[in-house]
Design a protein around this motif. Structure first.
Motif, PDB file in Angstrom:
ATOM      1  N   GLU A 138       0.827  -1.207   0.000  1.00 55.47           N
ATOM      2  CA  GLU A 138       0.000   0.000   0.000  1.00 55.47           C
ATOM      3  C   GLU A 138       0.861   1.257   0.000  1.00 55.47           C
ATOM      4  N   SER A 139       1.952   1.243   0.743  1.00 50.05           N
ATOM      5  CA  SER A 139       2.819   2.429   0.770  1.00 50.05           C
ATOM      6  C   SER A 139       3.530   2.626  -0.576  1.00 50.05           C
ATOM      7  N   ARG A 140       3.754   1.554  -1.329  1.00 54.05           N
ATOM      8  CA  ARG A 140       4.371   1.657  -2.656  1.00 54.05           C
ATOM      9  C   ARG A 140       3.375   2.231  -3.670  1.00 54.05           C
ATOM     10  N   ASP A 141       2.071   2.084  -3.410  1.00 50.27           N
ATOM     11  CA  ASP A 141       1.040   2.646  -4.294  1.00 50.27           C
ATOM     12  C   ASP A 141       1.302   4.127  -4.579  1.00 50.27           C
ATOM     13  N   LYS A 142       1.668   4.854  -3.553  1.00 51.04           N
ATOM     14  CA  LYS A 142       1.860   6.302  -3.701  1.00 51.04           C
ATOM     15  C   LYS A 142       2.970   6.607  -4.694  1.00 51.04           C
ATOM     16  N   GLY A 143       4.053   5.851  -4.627  1.00 50.27           N
ATOM     17  CA  GLY A 143       5.168   6.067  -5.547  1.00 50.27           C
ATOM     18  C   GLY A 143       4.821   5.750  -6.986  1.00 50.27           C
ATOM     19  N   LEU A 144       3.929   4.795  -7.172  1.00 47.93           N
ATOM     20  CA  LEU A 144       3.510   4.411  -8.521  1.00 47.93           C
ATOM     21  C   LEU A 144       2.260   5.145  -8.987  1.00 47.93           C
ATOM     22  N   LYS A 145       1.682   5.933  -8.095  1.00 50.59           N
ATOM     23  CA  LYS A 145       0.458   6.692  -8.388  1.00 50.59           C
ATOM     24  C   LYS A 145      -0.684   5.769  -8.817  1.00 50.59           C
TER      25      LYS A 145
ATOM     26  N   LYS B 158      -2.749  -9.825  -4.485  1.00 50.73           N
ATOM     27  CA  LYS B 158      -1.839 -10.885  -4.102  1.00 50.73           C
ATOM     28  C   LYS B 158      -1.445 -11.692  -5.339  1.00 50.73           C
ATOM     29  N   MET B 159      -0.131 -11.954  -5.448  1.00 55.23           N
ATOM     30  CA  MET B 159       0.374 -12.744  -6.563  1.00 55.23           C
ATOM     31  C   MET B 159       1.483 -13.651  -6.038  1.00 55.23           C
ATOM     32  N   ASP B 160       1.385 -14.920  -6.310  1.00 57.65           N
ATOM     33  CA  ASP B 160       2.379 -15.904  -5.863  1.00 57.65           C
ATOM     34  C   ASP B 160       2.649 -15.809  -4.360  1.00 57.65           C
ATOM     35  N   GLY B 161       1.603 -15.558  -3.595  1.00 59.45           N
ATOM     36  CA  GLY B 161       1.729 -15.514  -2.137  1.00 59.45           C
ATOM     37  C   GLY B 161       2.288 -14.220  -1.583  1.00 59.45           C
ATOM     38  N   ALA B 162       2.519 -13.226  -2.440  1.00 61.46           N
ATOM     39  CA  ALA B 162       3.060 -11.939  -1.982  1.00 61.46           C
ATOM     40  C   ALA B 162       2.104 -10.815  -2.396  1.00 61.46           C
ATOM     41  N   TRP B 163       2.173  -9.711  -1.663  1.00 66.02           N
ATOM     42  CA  TRP B 163       1.350  -8.540  -1.968  1.00 66.02           C
ATOM     43  C   TRP B 163       2.082  -7.632  -2.929  1.00 66.02           C
ATOM     44  N   MET B 164       1.339  -7.095  -3.882  1.00 73.55           N
ATOM     45  CA  MET B 164       1.890  -6.143  -4.839  1.00 73.55           C
ATOM     46  C   MET B 164       1.031  -4.889  -4.871  1.00 73.55           C
ATOM     47  N   PRO B 165       1.652  -3.748  -5.207  1.00 69.57           N
ATOM     48  CA  PRO B 165       0.896  -2.496  -5.286  1.00 69.57           C
ATOM     49  C   PRO B 165       0.001  -2.466  -6.524  1.00 69.57           C
ATOM     50  N   CYS B 166      -0.996  -1.614  -6.491  1.00 66.13           N
ATOM     51  CA  CYS B 166      -1.961  -1.369  -7.563  1.00 66.13           C
ATOM     52  C   CYS B 166      -3.088  -2.399  -7.527  1.00 66.13           C
ATOM     53  N   LYS B 167      -4.134  -2.102  -8.258  1.00 58.66           N
ATOM     54  CA  LYS B 167      -5.354  -2.910  -8.249  1.00 58.66           C
ATOM     55  C   LYS B 167      -5.130  -4.313  -8.826  1.00 58.66           C
ATOM     56  N   ASN B 168      -4.301  -4.415  -9.886  1.00 59.31           N
ATOM     57  CA  ASN B 168      -4.022  -5.702 -10.532  1.00 59.31           C
ATOM     58  C   ASN B 168      -2.718  -5.586 -11.317  1.00 59.31           C
ATOM     59  N   ILE B 169      -2.293  -6.672 -11.934  1.00 57.77           N
ATOM     60  CA  ILE B 169      -1.002  -6.688 -12.626  1.00 57.77           C
ATOM     61  C   ILE B 169      -0.972  -5.743 -13.823  1.00 57.77           C
ATOM     62  N   GLU B 170      -2.101  -5.603 -14.513  1.00 59.09           N
ATOM     63  CA  GLU B 170      -2.135  -4.701 -15.668  1.00 59.09           C
ATOM     64  C   GLU B 170      -1.918  -3.253 -15.241  1.00 59.09           C
TER      65      GLU B 170
ATOM     66  N   TYR C  72      -0.499  -2.273 -12.475  1.00 59.83           N
ATOM     67  CA  TYR C  72       0.873  -2.195 -11.961  1.00 59.83           C
ATOM     68  C   TYR C  72       1.868  -1.979 -13.102  1.00 59.83           C
ATOM     69  N   GLU C  73       1.777  -2.793 -14.151  1.00 59.32           N
ATOM     70  CA  GLU C  73       2.713  -2.680 -15.272  1.00 59.32           C
ATOM     71  C   GLU C  73       2.616  -1.322 -15.952  1.00 59.32           C
ATOM     72  N   LYS C  74       1.398  -0.806 -16.134  1.00 52.72           N
ATOM     73  CA  LYS C  74       1.228   0.525 -16.732  1.00 52.72           C
ATOM     74  C   LYS C  74       1.843   1.601 -15.831  1.00 52.72           C
ATOM     75  N   SER C  75       1.674   1.467 -14.533  1.00 50.34           N
ATOM     76  CA  SER C  75       2.220   2.447 -13.587  1.00 50.34           C
ATOM     77  C   SER C  75       3.741   2.432 -13.605  1.00 50.34           C
ATOM     78  N   VAL C  76       4.328   1.247 -13.697  1.00 49.75           N
ATOM     79  CA  VAL C  76       5.790   1.132 -13.763  1.00 49.75           C
ATOM     80  C   VAL C  76       6.303   1.770 -15.039  1.00 49.75           C
ATOM     81  N   GLU C  77       5.614   1.526 -16.159  1.00 52.56           N
ATOM     82  CA  GLU C  77       6.037   2.119 -17.430  1.00 52.56           C
ATOM     83  C   GLU C  77       5.941   3.640 -17.393  1.00 52.56           C
TER      84      GLU C  77
END
Length: 83
Positions: free
Chosen positions: A47-54, A60-72, A74-79
């Protein structure tokens, strides 16, 4: 068609396919590297990483938490962050 001409074309096509395969592999490796850096044991860390990625939300993916609503998202935010 001359055998030598055929063999030369076959080699060129093979080299081009290998080069394209390597480029795709490198690109996907970079993307996976980004994901590995953003996989957290705790939802609050994601959740705290969400702010950095806007972005908002966590998933949850592979047993770990990731920022953003879903992988799509997340990938757009990273780009977007790269540019």
């Amino acid at each position: 068609m001359d055998f030598h001409l055929f063999a030369n074309r076959l080699i060129r096509v093979s080299v081009n396919l290998i080069f394209a395969y390597l480029l795709i592999g490198i690109h996907s490796g970079i993307a996976q590297g980004n994901q590995m850096n953003d996989m957290y044991k705790d939802k609050n860390e994601a959740e705290s990483r969400d702010k950095g990625l806007k972005c908002t939300g966590e998933f949850k993916m592979d047993g770990a938490w990731m920022p953003c609503k879903n992988i799509e998202v997340y990938e757009k935010s990273v780009e977007k962050k790269k540019t």
